[in-house]
Design an enzyme around this catalytic site. Structure first.
Site, PDB file in Angstrom:
ATOM      1  N   LYS A  80       9.440  11.193   2.538  1.00 25.12           N
ATOM      2  CA  LYS A  80       9.524   9.964   1.646  1.00 25.12           C
ATOM      3  C   LYS A  80       7.974  10.019   1.409  1.00 25.12           C
ATOM      4  O   LYS A  80       6.882  10.065   2.041  1.00 25.12           O
ATOM      5  CB  LYS A  80      10.074   8.877   2.633  1.00 25.12           C
ATOM      6  CG  LYS A  80      10.213   7.555   1.858  1.00 25.12           C
ATOM      7  CD  LYS A  80      10.787   6.413   2.584  1.00 25.12           C
ATOM      8  CE  LYS A  80      11.151   5.019   2.162  1.00 25.12           C
ATOM      9  NZ  LYS A  80      11.549   4.182   2.969  1.00 25.12           N
ATOM     10  N   SER A 155      15.559   1.846   1.050  1.00 26.54           N
ATOM     11  CA  SER A 155      14.581   2.283   0.371  1.00 26.54           C
ATOM     12  C   SER A 155      14.325   3.831   0.356  1.00 26.54           C
ATOM     13  O   SER A 155      13.717   4.279  -0.545  1.00 26.54           O
ATOM     14  CB  SER A 155      13.167   1.680   0.497  1.00 26.54           C
ATOM     15  OG  SER A 155      12.912   1.820   1.887  1.00 26.54           O
ATOM     16  N   SER A 179      16.552   0.836   5.868  1.00 29.25           N
ATOM     17  CA  SER A 179      16.244   1.832   4.743  1.00 29.25           C
ATOM     18  C   SER A 179      16.432   3.248   5.017  1.00 29.25           C
ATOM     19  O   SER A 179      16.144   3.892   4.025  1.00 29.25           O
ATOM     20  CB  SER A 179      14.670   1.554   4.485  1.00 29.25           C
ATOM     21  OG  SER A 179      14.422   0.238   3.749  1.00 29.25           O
TER      22      SER A 179
END
Lengths: 490, 96
Positions: A80, A155, A179
């Site tokens: 990420k 996310s 997330s």
């Protein structure tokens, strides 16, 4: 042999060690897959083709020369974009960090490198990890490989979409309110948030420091356990890091659920949950009962206020953490005649609307006269939630609920209604507030072919039993397979 | 009860320059979210201590040993403006 890019981490590790394939072949396979899927999915912000191939070649040399190899040697993994990678652009999907090249590796990145992992690239996310759909990225949304009209969740939607699409064998995400688990549920993957403090946050771009935790997104429970074991452990660079040894992830995989007590949280498995998700949840609970688990219905009344407490605590901490983006030391600067004006113009230009909304909310909740009524009260409610969980875990080994209230929704469906977007995390938020570990396992597909996730929660440092139950659920559930994604060469 | 937010003051505290329209929009959205948060205010919490850390844990200290810090030039290379080994910013006071 199956297409290399579709293997689990563990299958790929076995193939590498037996000489059945090479890391170069594995890495080429996921990079080729990315070249076919990225035009439609947009899982990545940066693909480090050169770095990945060099790491793969180095891994193949280690294996050929019979040098010591790490548990992830030669395996292509996605990161990420809120994790610091030395020499590779890291933006947290924000305009304010466009072009930023970190001068150091975050601890998880360092641990993965030492374990021999190959980094494919940096994945798309909601800006500064604020969102539940990966639509709040300054660089455009990611799409769900199961249905390109829908969101991958957020996310960590980029990492989830990369793993689901086959452009990485596994990924790392970060979980502040769900997330990792919510995108895992929406993309048909296993996603896991460890106990707060077990994985170092050093080099993770902070959102809400008392809630953030890094964890794996994988195609199997065993993969998640292997990846978790590599990244968990004490780190002197993180003052909130847990000082003791991390519990095992792999020790009780496949041990079944005979005699375990499984608590169904009433407040998280009724009102507000989509019918198909509830049906899949109930069917899985029945399967656990048939496999020998004792099912206990439980009430956790404080969870009803968890969402509200979260939306005071997380923005308050974000307003403090994001104060560092001021145009002085890194990232964007918009010139102004005074330093104050420069900062205000820079932040207005650099932050997207969701980030601004949360900074304003947090600033308000922390401001003079409101601090105790909002932030202080939310932290007291948090204590109540932690106490309630502690009482529940005296009666049961794990708690279960659906992961997300519904399967993936269409892009744009909730962008105009912040509160309805926030409701996405209603089942996942309580364990962020309590600091306890939790994970999502895929248990089925909706009538329209979208994945449904099942959440397992455990007490602090209860990772071993959590993985045990998750592996039982995986074994008892029908394999949902991989998304059939029409690809076009770009 | 709708919460009355002095949004201009909050934006100033947050160091974010906002137009009148933006302020009106954020003010309305914050009102909705804070109304939802009223649930939290309604809960009796007398005598409940606020959470300061999700786990019952004390600070973790390392040995007081000097270790190298990040390379200064590398760090400054990411700054929008730097000179003579320092970050460079506009004046902190205006000329009035």
């Amino acid at each position: 042999m199956t297409e290399l890019s579709q293997l689990t981490l563990v299958e790929a590790a076995v193939a590498l060690r037996s000489g059945e394939c090479t890391s170069v072949a594995l890495t080429e396979s996921v990079l080729h897959r990315a070249s076919l899927t990225e035009a439609s999915v947009h899982a990545y912000l940066t693909i480090d083709r050169q770095g990945a191939m060099a790491a793969a070649e180095a891994s193949d040399r280690r294996i050929a020369d019979e040098k010591p190899i790490g548990p992830l040697d030669g395996l292509p993994i996605a990161l990420k974009d809120n994790m610091m990678t030395k020499g590779i652009e890291t933006t947290a999907s924000s305009k304010i960090l466009s072009g930023y090249i970190p001068p150091y590796d975050g601890t998880v990145v360092k641990l993965l490198r030492e374990a021999g992992a190959v980094f494919v690239g940096k994945t798309n996310m909601d800006e500064f990890a604020m969102g539940s759909s990966t639509e709040n990225s300054a660089y455009g949304p990611t799409r769900n490989p199961w249905n390109l009209d829908t969101v991958p969740g957020g996310s960590s939607g980029g990492s989830a979409a990369a793993v689901a699409a086959g452009s990485a064998l596994a990924g790392l995400g970060s979980d502040t309110g769900g997330s990792i688990r919510q995108p895992a549920a929406l993309c048909g993957l296993v996603g896991m948030k460890p106990t707060y403090g077990l994985v170092s946050r050093y080099g993770l771009i902070a959102f809400a420091s008392s809630l953030d935790q890094i964890g794996p997104l994988t195609r199997s429970v065993q993969d998640a356990a292997v990846l978790y074991e590599v990244i968990a452990g004490h780190d002197p660079h993180d003052a909130t890091s847990f000082p003791g040894p991390a519990p095992s992830g792999t020790e009780r995989l496949g041990a079944g659920v005979e005699g375990l007590r499984v608590g169904v949280v009433n407040e998280l498995s009724g009102e507000g949950i989509d019918d198909e998700v509830l049906a899949a949840f109930r069917a899985t609970v029945d399967r656990l009962a048939n496999a020998g688990a004792e099912i206990v219905e439980l009430s956790l009344p404080s969870t009803a206020t968890a969402l509200s407490a979260y939306y005071l605590i997380a923005p308050a901490e974000c307003s403090a953490n994001l104060a560092r983006f001021d145009g002085v030391r890194y990232g964007l600067r918009v010139e102004g005649s005074t330093v104050d004006e420069m900062m205000s113009l820079t932040r207005a230009e650099g932050f997207g609307s969701e980030v601004i909304r949360r900074i304003l909310l947090g600033t308000y909740a922390l401001s003079a006269g409101y601090y105790d009524a909002f932030y202080g009260q939310a932290q007291r409610v948090r204590t109540l939630i932690i106490q309630e969980f502690a009482t529940a875990y005296q009666q049961v080994d794990v708690l279960v609920s659906p992961t997300a209230p519904a399967p993936a929704f269409e892009l744009g469906a909730k962008t105009q209604d912040p509160l309805s977007m926030y409701m996405q995390d209603i089942c996942t938020i309580p364990s962020n507030l309590s600091g306890h570990p939790a994970m999502s396992v895929p248990v089925g597909l909706s009538a329209s072919g979208l994945p449904i996730g099942f959440q397992v929660m455990a007490p602090a440092l209860g990772e071993t039993v959590m993985f045990q139950v998750a592996s039982a659920i995986e074994a008892l559930s029908d394999d949902i397979g991989r998304p059939v994604l029409e690809v076009v060469a770009s | 009860m709708p919460i009355d937010i002095d949004i201009a003051h909050v934006a100033k505290l947050a160091r974010i320059e906002l137009s009148e329209q933006e302020m009106a929009a954020y003010r309305a959205q914050l009102g909705v979210i804070l109304d939802h948060a009223a649930k939290v205010q309604a809960l009796p919490t007398e005598g409940v201590p606020p959470t300061s850390h999700p786990l019952d844990m004390v600070n973790a200290f390392r040995d007081d040993v000097v270790t190298p810090s990040l390379d200064r030039d590398e760090v400054l290379s990411q700054a929008p403006d730097a000179t003579d080994g320092f970050f460079r910013v506009p004046p902190s006071l205006d000329n009035e």
